[in-house]
Design a protein around this motif. Structure first.
Motif, PDB file in Angstrom:
ATOM      1  N   LEU A   9       0.815  -1.220   0.000  1.00 53.75           N
ATOM      2  CA  LEU A   9       0.000   0.000   0.000  1.00 53.75           C
ATOM      3  C   LEU A   9       0.853   1.277   0.000  1.00 53.75           C
ATOM      4  N   PRO A  10       1.911   1.364   0.821  1.00 53.00           N
ATOM      5  CA  PRO A  10       2.732   2.579   0.759  1.00 53.00           C
ATOM      6  C   PRO A  10       3.321   2.845  -0.625  1.00 53.00           C
ATOM      7  N   MET A  11       3.553   1.777  -1.414  1.00 54.26           N
ATOM      8  CA  MET A  11       4.057   1.952  -2.780  1.00 54.26           C
ATOM      9  C   MET A  11       2.913   2.085  -3.783  1.00 54.26           C
ATOM     10  N   ARG A  12       1.689   2.220  -3.269  1.00 56.02           N
ATOM     11  CA  ARG A  12       0.490   2.495  -4.055  1.00 56.02           C
ATOM     12  C   ARG A  12       0.146   1.403  -5.062  1.00 56.02           C
ATOM     13  N   GLU A  13       0.424   0.149  -4.698  1.00 55.92           N
ATOM     14  CA  GLU A  13      -0.092  -0.949  -5.515  1.00 55.92           C
ATOM     15  C   GLU A  13      -1.609  -1.022  -5.398  1.00 55.92           C
ATOM     16  N   ALA A  14      -2.143  -0.469  -4.315  1.00 56.91           N
ATOM     17  CA  ALA A  14      -3.584  -0.325  -4.128  1.00 56.91           C
ATOM     18  C   ALA A  14      -3.787   0.822  -3.145  1.00 56.91           C
ATOM     19  N   ASP A  15      -5.017   1.337  -3.097  1.00 56.83           N
ATOM     20  CA  ASP A  15      -5.323   2.437  -2.183  1.00 56.83           C
ATOM     21  C   ASP A  15      -5.807   1.926  -0.829  1.00 56.83           C
ATOM     22  N   VAL A  16      -6.636   0.891  -0.854  1.00 53.76           N
ATOM     23  CA  VAL A  16      -7.249   0.349   0.356  1.00 53.76           C
ATOM     24  C   VAL A  16      -7.129  -1.172   0.319  1.00 53.76           C
ATOM     25  N   ALA A  17      -6.897  -1.762   1.478  1.00 54.06           N
ATOM     26  CA  ALA A  17      -6.836  -3.220   1.576  1.00 54.06           C
ATOM     27  C   ALA A  17      -7.792  -3.696   2.663  1.00 54.06           C
ATOM     28  N   VAL A  18      -8.466  -4.803   2.383  1.00 56.60           N
ATOM     29  CA  VAL A  18      -9.225  -5.517   3.407  1.00 56.60           C
ATOM     30  C   VAL A  18      -8.518  -6.854   3.570  1.00 56.60           C
ATOM     31  N   ARG A  19      -7.891  -7.043   4.719  1.00 54.53           N
ATOM     32  CA  ARG A  19      -6.991  -8.175   4.909  1.00 54.53           C
ATOM     33  C   ARG A  19      -7.445  -9.070   6.050  1.00 54.53           C
ATOM     34  N   MET A  20      -7.104 -10.358   5.918  1.00 51.32           N
ATOM     35  CA  MET A  20      -7.475 -11.344   6.922  1.00 51.32           C
ATOM     36  C   MET A  20      -6.380 -11.509   7.975  1.00 51.32           C
ATOM     37  N   LYS A  21      -5.674 -10.441   8.273  1.00 57.02           N
ATOM     38  CA  LYS A  21      -4.671 -10.403   9.332  1.00 57.02           C
ATOM     39  C   LYS A  21      -4.296  -8.944   9.534  1.00 57.02           C
TER      40      LYS A  21
ATOM     41  N   SER B 160     -11.520 -28.636   0.503  1.00 57.77           N
ATOM     42  CA  SER B 160     -10.765 -27.652   1.276  1.00 57.77           C
ATOM     43  C   SER B 160      -9.732 -26.965   0.399  1.00 57.77           C
ATOM     44  N   GLN B 161      -9.086 -25.962   0.994  1.00 65.18           N
ATOM     45  CA  GLN B 161      -7.966 -25.344   0.306  1.00 65.18           C
ATOM     46  C   GLN B 161      -6.792 -26.312   0.250  1.00 65.18           C
ATOM     47  N   SER B 162      -6.039 -26.241  -0.838  1.00 63.39           N
ATOM     48  CA  SER B 162      -4.829 -27.054  -0.953  1.00 63.39           C
ATOM     49  C   SER B 162      -3.805 -26.593   0.083  1.00 63.39           C
ATOM     50  N   PRO B 163      -3.083 -27.507   0.720  1.00 61.16           N
ATOM     51  CA  PRO B 163      -2.074 -27.111   1.707  1.00 61.16           C
ATOM     52  C   PRO B 163      -1.006 -26.192   1.125  1.00 61.16           C
ATOM     53  N   THR B 164      -0.798 -26.251  -0.190  1.00 60.20           N
ATOM     54  CA  THR B 164       0.239 -25.426  -0.817  1.00 60.20           C
ATOM     55  C   THR B 164      -0.276 -24.068  -1.281  1.00 60.20           C
ATOM     56  N   SER B 165      -1.583 -23.825  -1.172  1.00 61.20           N
ATOM     57  CA  SER B 165      -2.125 -22.548  -1.642  1.00 61.20           C
ATOM     58  C   SER B 165      -1.884 -21.463  -0.604  1.00 61.20           C
ATOM     59  N   ARG B 166      -1.824 -20.214  -1.056  1.00 62.44           N
ATOM     60  CA  ARG B 166      -1.638 -19.079  -0.152  1.00 62.44           C
ATOM     61  C   ARG B 166      -2.934 -18.853   0.629  1.00 62.44           C
ATOM     62  N   GLN B 167      -2.866 -18.886   1.959  1.00 62.11           N
ATOM     63  CA  GLN B 167      -4.062 -18.763   2.789  1.00 62.11           C
ATOM     64  C   GLN B 167      -3.660 -18.341   4.195  1.00 62.11           C
ATOM     65  N   VAL B 168      -4.643 -17.957   4.998  1.00 64.61           N
ATOM     66  CA  VAL B 168      -4.341 -17.554   6.373  1.00 64.61           C
ATOM     67  C   VAL B 168      -3.911 -18.786   7.169  1.00 64.61           C
ATOM     68  N   SER B 169      -2.981 -18.592   8.076  1.00 66.11           N
ATOM     69  CA  SER B 169      -2.407 -19.728   8.803  1.00 66.11           C
ATOM     70  C   SER B 169      -3.423 -20.396   9.714  1.00 66.11           C
TER      71      SER B 169
ATOM     72  N   GLU C 111     -16.662 -27.625  15.599  1.00 66.94           N
ATOM     73  CA  GLU C 111     -15.359 -27.638  14.937  1.00 66.94           C
ATOM     74  C   GLU C 111     -15.160 -26.334  14.176  1.00 66.94           C
ATOM     75  N   MET C 112     -14.046 -25.648  14.439  1.00 66.92           N
ATOM     76  CA  MET C 112     -13.770 -24.378  13.741  1.00 66.92           C
ATOM     77  C   MET C 112     -12.301 -24.005  13.921  1.00 66.92           C
ATOM     78  N   SER C 113     -11.851 -23.121  13.058  1.00 64.37           N
ATOM     79  CA  SER C 113     -10.477 -22.620  13.150  1.00 64.37           C
ATOM     80  C   SER C 113     -10.363 -21.602  14.275  1.00 64.37           C
ATOM     81  N   LYS C 114      -9.146 -21.176  14.573  1.00 71.55           N
ATOM     82  CA  LYS C 114      -8.942 -20.021  15.438  1.00 71.55           C
ATOM     83  C   LYS C 114      -9.516 -18.791  14.735  1.00 71.55           C
TER      84      LYS C 114
END
Length: 310
Positions: A133-145, A190-199, A256-259
């Motif tokens: 964001l500081p390098m202006r790749e985007a103006d606003v981010a909604v992030r899961m962390k 489910s998501q693949s273990p190798t895919s980019r995702q929240v820990s 059953e649920m994630s953190k």
């Protein structure tokens, strides 16, 4: 240094071609070539290697291109602030978020934002990569962390968890699991273990992925998992922000649920006075506040799930 020559250099470096840069700048190839030669002569260096497949930046050219990219982003930021000095909210706003949240929760609600601000132009960038964001790749981010970059204004919006969901049709056909052991007789999606995702989601799913199942499907984003689940393919791991928009889904094994996964909005400090950013931020806060109020019971997260974040 001649600013016009730098502008032409940037266009050529970005396009990798005199011809393509000329098309963008509405200049002939020879005019662009003359300006590049003049800039190289004034600096006393070669900026491009001429190659059969196009132009390749030299080491000195790479240094100059990094500088012109930074200059361009600062000019874009200044232009945005100048435009935001008017009372009318219009122009482009680049918003980045994950594929899942963007497609399954945010995009369906944007109609109300456009009804309020019909001249707003949103560039919705959906990917798991964290944009700078500081390098202006985007103006606003909604992030899961929580964002770790400096010089950002951030606000925590809500917490979500990943749970198991199945369609009513699937449950009618194959039954509803009552224990974790019962999952072995069902197809897990489910998501693949190798895919980019929240820990938090990845850690929670790891034991289920390592267990023996009759059948399994992994996808590299939650939108793909959702499509498989609503089409009665199996039991999928999905974020609980889907609960109102997809009433045909049933939460199986509800304990059953994630953190808990915190959802943040973030934007550069330099855009804190931007009316477009403020309009999007306020809209998002309103929508999430309404969403949480309408689904207070279903969104309740046990204390143990809130104890640590990804």
């Amino acid at each position: 240094m001649d600013w016009d020559k730098l502008r032409i250099f940037h266009a050529v470096a970005d396009a990798g071609s005199l011809t393509h840069a000329g098309d963008t700048l509405l200049l002939s190839q020879s005019a662009v070539s003359r300006q590049i030669r003049a800039l190289e002569e004034s600096l006393g260096v070669t900026l491009f290697h001429r190659h059969a497949r196009g132009l390749i930046l030299t080491e000195q050219g790479e240094l100059l291109f990094e500088a012109t990219k930074s200059m361009r982003k600062r000019l874009e930021s200044a232009t945005a602030r100048i435009r935001d000095s008017s009372d009318t909210i219009y122009g482009e706003l680049r918003v980045t978020t994950t594929t899942g949240f963007g497609t399954m929760w945010l995009a369906p609600r944007l109609k109300r934002l456009y009804e309020r601000y019909p001249n707003l132009k949103i560039d919705l960038i959906l990917e798991e990569r964290v944009l700078d964001l500081p390098m202006r790749e985007a103006d606003v981010a909604v992030r899961m962390k929580e964002p770790s970059q400096a010089d950002l204004i951030r606000r925590r919006l809500m917490d979500v968890v990943i749970k198991f969901y199945a369609s009513r049709n699937y449950i009618e056909a194959f039954g509803e699991p009552r224990t974790v052991e019962d999952l072995a007789t069902h197809r897990i999606i489910s998501q693949s273990p190798t895919s980019r995702q929240v820990s938090a989601g990845q850690t929670w799913m790891a034991p289920f992925l390592s267990a023996e199942h009759a059948s399994h499907l992994t996808v590299n984003n939650y939108f793909g998992i959702l499509q498989a689940v609503v089409n009665d393919l199996g039991i999928g791991s999905l974020p609980n922000y889907l609960i109102t928009d997809f009433p045909q889904l049933v939460n199986v094994l509800p304990e059953e649920m994630s953190k808990a996964i915190p959802v943040y909005i973030a934007y550069p400090v330099e855009l804190r006075q931007s009316k477009r950013v403020a309009a999007f931020r306020d809209f998002l806060i309103e929508e999430i506040t309404l969403f949480k109020r309408q689904n207070e019971t279903l969104l309740a997260i046990p204390e143990e799930a809130l104890s640590r974040f990804s």
